[in-house]
Design a protein around this motif. Structure first.
Motif, PDB file in Angstrom:
ATOM      1  N   PRO A 228       0.832  -1.194   0.000  1.00 37.48           N
ATOM      2  CA  PRO A 228       0.000   0.000   0.000  1.00 37.48           C
ATOM      3  C   PRO A 228       0.875   1.256   0.000  1.00 37.48           C
ATOM      4  CG  PRO A 228      -0.611  -1.475   1.801  1.00 37.48           C
ATOM      5  CD  PRO A 228       0.629  -2.028   1.179  1.00 37.48           C
TER       6      PRO A 228
ATOM      7  N   SER B 182       0.265   3.932   1.283  1.00 37.15           N
ATOM      8  CA  SER B 182       0.230   4.631   2.568  1.00 37.15           C
ATOM      9  C   SER B 182       1.369   4.190   3.494  1.00 37.15           C
ATOM     10  CB  SER B 182      -1.119   4.421   3.249  1.00 37.15           C
ATOM     11  OG  SER B 182      -1.356   3.059   3.492  1.00 37.15           O
ATOM     12  N   LEU B 183       1.935   2.991   3.296  1.00 40.74           N
ATOM     13  CA  LEU B 183       3.074   2.574   4.134  1.00 40.74           C
ATOM     14  C   LEU B 183       4.251   3.521   3.915  1.00 40.74           C
ATOM     15  CD1 LEU B 183       3.300  -1.333   4.004  1.00 40.74           C
ATOM     16  CD2 LEU B 183       2.360   0.128   5.783  1.00 40.74           C
TER      17      LEU B 183
ATOM     18  N   GLU C 148       4.069   6.527   2.645  1.00 41.56           N
ATOM     19  CA  GLU C 148       3.696   7.884   3.066  1.00 41.56           C
ATOM     20  C   GLU C 148       3.720   8.012   4.584  1.00 41.56           C
ATOM     21  OE1 GLU C 148       0.965   9.060  -0.781  1.00 41.56           O
ATOM     22  OE2 GLU C 148      -0.033   8.408   1.043  1.00 41.56           O
TER      23      GLU C 148
END
Lengths: 250, 230
Positions: free
Chosen positions: B121, B123-124, B126
């Motif tokens: 993902p 988001s990891l 980020e």
């Protein structure tokens, strides 16, 4: 504390629009952002965090310029002292709860005691040796919040942190959020769809639609610090946290 | 069928395993930055780079071997640079077939790694950035530890694919016992000389090794997948 004006092209269901939001937050203020999906709420948080590039405007935080199009200034996300809680929590699956926090706190003085303090504050001490995959949604949410705080941020950005949780867990976490906000006096922006949640936590609410601010003002029934604290005590099991949390800004 | 283990057999087997191990190890080091760049790059050159990496999948190995042979010879500028300046005479040496193997097995390492990076993902990454972590720290502490199955697949596939290499090695290395003669070439050589028991020894070994490697790979990735759900 935080002062910004940001512009960014949006691709909404109603066609292309421009996100155009200007806002100033007082230190310690908690502002809720609400609005239909596609309004640009998440985009706004991502622009503030430096995860996406704005098309124009500026962001100033605590006397520091994070972004200024006119002066061609840009601070990468790594150098913006903020905590970001993602909608999907984004916990690191390869690390235990404690390691997630320790990784976030690494390189700061007093990282060890800070991790222990955050674990205790978010009631995670028992879960510290577990990996995120072995936690419930509410537990993961608490880890995500604790991890965001482990960097000692000055600004906290919460992207619908409670949306995916059931009602009792939500209420407990709202109380935890209120407690955290009281203890650390962090300037906070919270995306939320839940009017009760906004009323309980926020000082001000910004309603966004299709990239534009529709309304800025107090939530339906503005909470006073006394009622926030009162609700924290009422909601937490046995009112435990309200008594044991050290009070006051650090 | 008869099965004959000569001293040549052990020497050839040792060389084959050395080639596959060196290839897989070096490709892991080269493949991580390359796959990271391909997974995160957006430039106009990306499809071009992906095509170059994927070429060995579709080209006859003899084409790769032919051009590498030319490139390593003193008839080209690159070859003269290698031979005269660096003192590297690569044709018909172990180093030469190692370079050939690196090119030939490159997509088998890069493609699983690229998929591994892309499946994480966003988001990891980020989340690590918003925690103040550099790209390098994010890569080592967050991304790579969460794509172990991809790292394992790439390494094992590069290893196994190098075991089965024939055309490239034959073109660059020839068939020098103890130097460039790997098992797949030995099979052809023994069979041409009608020494079927010797050919069978190599063939059966390669078959068993490849099978055991793949079983181990599937076993480990399956165990890893079920452990993630806990």
């Amino acid at each position: 504390m935080l002062d910004f004006h940001l512009r960014k092209a949006l691709h909404t269901a109603a066609g292309p629009r421009t996100l155009d939001v200007a806002l100033a937050l007082a230190p310690g203020e908690l502002v809720a952002i609400s609005g239909p999906s596609g309004a640009g709420k998440t985009t706004l948080l991502r622009l503030l965090a430096g995860l996406d590039r704005p098309d124009g405007g500026f962001v100033r935080a605590g006397g520091e310029v994070w972004y200024d199009q006119a002066a061609r200034q840009w601070l990468p996300p790594q150098r913006r002292p903020l905590g970001f809680v993602f909608q999907d929590y984004a916990l690191f699956p390869n690390m235990t709860v404690r390691e997630n926090l320790a990784f976030a706190a690494a390189g700061q003085p007093g990282a060890g005691p800070l991790v222990a303090e955050l674990l205790a504050l978010m009631e995670l001490t028992e879960l510290a040796p577990r990996r995120p995959g072995a936690l419930s949604g509410g537990q993961q949410q608490r880890v995500a919040l604790a991890r965001a705080l482990a960097r000692r941020p000055r600004l906290l950005l919460l992207d619908e942190p409670l949306a995916a949780l059931d009602q009792p867990t939500r209420l407990r976490l709202q109380a935890a959020l209120a407690a955290v906000h009281q203890q650390y006096q962090l300037t906070t922006i919270l995306i939320s769809h839940d009017p009760a949640e906004i009323t309980r936590l926020a000082h001000r609410v910004v309603e966004l639609d299709l990239g534009e601010v529709r309304r800025v003002g107090p939530p339906a029934a503005p909470p006073t610090p006394a009622t926030v604290a009162g609700r924290v005590l009422a909601v937490l099991p046995g009112g435990a946290c309200g008594c044991s949390c050290p009070v006051g800004p650090r | 069928m008869a099965f004959d283990l000569t001293p040549d057999y052990w020497e050839t087997l040792r060389l084959t395993l050395a080639l596959a191990t060196c290839t897989a190890g070096l490709l892991l080091l080269l493949g991580i930055p390359l796959a990271y760049a391909l997974a995160h790059g957006r430039g106009p050159l990306k499809p071009l780079l992906e095509a170059v990496v994927g070429l060995p999948l579709v080209l006859p190995p003899t084409v790769i071997g032919f051009y590498l042979l030319l490139a390593f010879s003193d008839g080209t500028a690159l070859g003269r640079f290698l031979i005269n300046t660096l003192g590297l005479s690569l044709n018909f040496t172990f180093a030469g077939i190692l370079v050939g193997s690196l090119v030939y097995s490159l997509p088998f390492m890069v493609q699983p790694l690229q998929a591994g990076f892309q499946n994480l993902p966003r988001s990891l990454t980020e989340a690590a950035y918003t925690l103040g972590k550099s790209r390098r720290t994010t890569l080592w502490r967050v991304l790579l530890p969460n794509m172990k199955p991809a790292l394992l697949s790439g390494t094992v596939l590069a290893f196994a694919h190098t075991l089965g290499e024939f055309g490239v090695v034959l073109m660059i290395g020839g068939n020098l016992p103890g130097r460039t003669r790997v098992a797949s070439i030995a099979i052809y050589d023994e069979q041409q000389s009608l020494r079927y028991p010797q050919a069978n020894a190599y063939a059966l070994t390669l078959l068993a090794v490849a099978f055991v490697i793949l079983v181990a790979l599937f076993y480990v990735t399956k165990r890893d997948a079920s452990r993630r759900l806990l």
